[in-house]
Design an enzyme around this catalytic site. Structure first.
Site, PDB file in Angstrom:
ATOM      1  N   GLU B 152     122.127  35.526   6.852  1.00  0.00           N
ATOM      2  CA  GLU B 152     122.522  35.716   5.668  1.00  0.00           C
ATOM      3  C   GLU B 152     124.730  36.271   5.831  1.00  0.00           C
ATOM      4  O   GLU B 152     126.136  35.685   5.069  1.00  0.00           O
ATOM      5  CB  GLU B 152     122.856  36.164   4.914  1.00  0.00           C
ATOM      6  CG  GLU B 152     123.078  35.685   3.272  1.00  0.00           C
ATOM      7  CD  GLU B 152     123.277  34.016   2.799  1.00  0.00           C
ATOM      8  OE1 GLU B 152     122.154  33.297   2.506  1.00  0.00           O
ATOM      9  OE2 GLU B 152     123.992  33.529   3.448  1.00  0.00           O
ATOM     10  N   GLY B 209     140.366  49.760   8.585  1.00  0.00           N
ATOM     11  CA  GLY B 209     139.535  49.616   9.135  1.00  0.00           C
ATOM     12  C   GLY B 209     138.906  47.970   9.597  1.00  0.00           C
ATOM     13  O   GLY B 209     137.839  47.634   9.943  1.00  0.00           O
ATOM     14  N   LYS B 227     133.586  31.175  11.779  1.00  0.00           N
ATOM     15  CA  LYS B 227     132.792  31.318  10.721  1.00  0.00           C
ATOM     16  C   LYS B 227     132.568  29.608  10.329  1.00  0.00           C
ATOM     17  O   LYS B 227     131.421  28.547  10.148  1.00  0.00           O
ATOM     18  CB  LYS B 227     133.328  32.092   9.367  1.00  0.00           C
ATOM     19  CG  LYS B 227     133.464  33.534   9.436  1.00  0.00           C
ATOM     20  CD  LYS B 227     134.484  33.724   8.821  1.00  0.00           C
ATOM     21  CE  LYS B 227     133.448  35.533   8.854  1.00  0.00           C
ATOM     22  NZ  LYS B 227     135.083  36.064   8.447  1.00  0.00           N
TER      23      LYS B 227
END
Lengths: 342, 342
Positions: B152, B209, B227
């Site tokens: 997920e 970050g 993606k």
């Protein structure tokens, strides 16, 4: 392969859209879930009822009702005396309930759903009434009979809200939600932005079939409050009645106010919210002025949005564009498949 | 009540956030699902590994690693030679994999996940690599061993995309999707709107970050293309590699272009899309100028949005605000619970 027997209580716009969707998705349902289905009963308000344990021709039922004819010719049973008699006489595994409902008490839908569950049928409704007035009772009754009481289409049509929390967000605690959940008022506000008077905006919403003859349920925020109640009751586990929601409708929002907001790149929205506070909940429906950076700004016309704040994700929003009877019907189809595939 | 044994391959920001979340949600998991858990192994890149079939003190493991110490003191096993040796030696029901991954080939994560599945563990990953390079293989291997391969958090962190289609949208066919899926470039575009140069925007993303030392994976659209590949491969059932996605990054979007758009109440967004065309798919990552009425306009900073168009609902969008290691960790927790509660 398993065969599921389906019964329809109500065969209006939503019931018929579900009938068409079932026909269109018959092969996908077999392929994806190894499930076939047979329609054993259809009860309507104005076109009679049909019961046939061997299966009713769904395509023919759609033609008959859309042509204004009665379903009686498709029945091999005597006409049922009433809705309860229909449910008792119809051998089925799933009842789809989509009748006009009384929002004050949720009847007669609640009695129909109870009777279905007592006869070992999964009970699937598109109505909010049974959810806000009998969620705990119907859910417990379903569990007692090894069945499901599902109602995905009760809020935001077929968009997966209840099933998302149930099946995709385990162990998530809902702290707060906020959104636009009433299509009629959202469309009216858009029409006023485009130049309509308040009365013209009401008349437009009525002309496309989304506002009632008496539009006060939408305009005064009742429909939105019922939806807030349903979400709080089910997703927060705190029973909340519509009358307990702090509620202000859009009667105070004039076309002038809407135009003034537009000049400032802002929009009025009828905003629903609820927030858990310990074992209690604060809930509200009220107009709010939102700017272009609000996710609510772009929710136009009949579209809806709800933002959920949980204790595990940040804010997660669901947006539904252009709903209609077909999306409500899909919510019912999803409930059926989610109930029987478990 | 059932007890589940958990192993961590990787205990960086995401792995440790998952550790903390498990401790915080221990009672909810018992109450809601009648499940208890025990951590039997943790393997890290720089802090050694621990294996103890009787259970490792998770709170203490967090303290040790956050203090820069080794986990070896918590182990009752000899140190494993490598990652595969760790998985083989660790008796577990679920492997959480969150190691740095090679996006070109998805290794070594794919080998770790395979080994876990071959040892009857559910395999849960936060990495996109294994999804785009080995989805079919790992899913088939999982089925063969009666386990699940879940991921997920691979796209939009913990927002329920894959589980929503799997568990809440039965019989839905995905035709098209469109959205903003790369946080780094979306944040950079916002910083440029606020006055940063391109280089300053990169430096800011690095300082908090979210951008790598070499930020080209984000800036040139590779992360977004990966993606898109993952969503097409899993949700459309059509294997698609990142290199097959038509890809343009944001190097051509200057601060001047961003300011010009702002003056027109518009914004540049790095938009991902894919659309099914028969048995084929058209897919693209490219900058687009969007206006205030686009749902993408309000998706700012590190937030993401994806709009799904299916053959049963109209457009359904999911928006995630302010993701971070804690939301990635929640996606992994949800995968674990969804795998074992079935």
């Amino acid at each position: 392969m398993s065969e599921v027997r389906l019964a329809f209580m109500g065969f209006g716009n939503v019931g018929r859209a579900l009938g068409s969707l079932l026909l269109r998705k018959r092969e996908d349902i077999l392929k994806d879930f190894d499930i076939t289905f047979r329609v054993t009963g259809i009860a309507t308000g104005r076109h009679g009822a049909a019961i046939d344990p061997h299966g009713i021709d769904l395509a023919q039922a759609l033609v008959l009702v859309e042509g204004g004819d009665s379903l009686k010719t498709l029945s091999d049973h005597p006409a049922p005396r009433d809705g309860l008699d229909f449910i008792r006489a119809c051998p089925a595994d799933v009842l789809f309930e989509s009748i006009p409902v009384n929002y004050d008490r949720g009847q007669p839908a609640i009695d129909y759903l109870k009777t279905a569950l007592e006869h070992q049928m999964h009970a699937v409704t598109a109505n909010k009434g049974p959810v806000v007035h009998a969620y705990r009772e119907l859910t417990d009754l379903a569990a007692l009979h090894g069945c499901k009481f599902y109602f995905e289409s009760a809020v935001m049509d077929g968009a997966p809200l209840f099933s998302m929390f149930r099946a995709a967000l385990p162990a998530a605690g809902l702290r707060r939600f906020r959104g636009v959940l009433n299509s009629t008022t959202n469309l009216m506000l858009k029409r006023m932005e485009e130049g309509d008077s308040f009365e013209q905006a009401v008349a437009h919403a009525q002309s496309i079939g989304i506002a009632e003859t008496d539009p006060s349920g939408d305009i005064d925020g009742w429909d939105a409050a019922v939806k807030v109640s349903a979400l709080v009751t089910v997703l927060m586990g705190l029973p909340l009645k519509p009358a307990q929601v702090d509620r202000t409708g859009i009667r105070g929002i004039t076309p002038e106010a809407v135009q003034q907001a537009r000049a400032e790149h802002k929009r009025w929205k009828l905003v629903c919210m609820a927030e858990r506070q310990g074992q209690d909940v604060v809930s509200r429906v009220a107009p709010e002025l939102v700017g272009t950076d609000s996710p609510l700004y772009g929710v136009q016309g009949t579209s809806s949005l709800v933002t959920f704040e949980t204790d595990v994700l940040g804010e997660l929003s669901i947006v539904e564009e252009n709903p209609g009877p077909h999306t409500t019907a899909y919510g019912m189809l999803a409930d059926f498949l989610n109930a029987v595939r478990q």
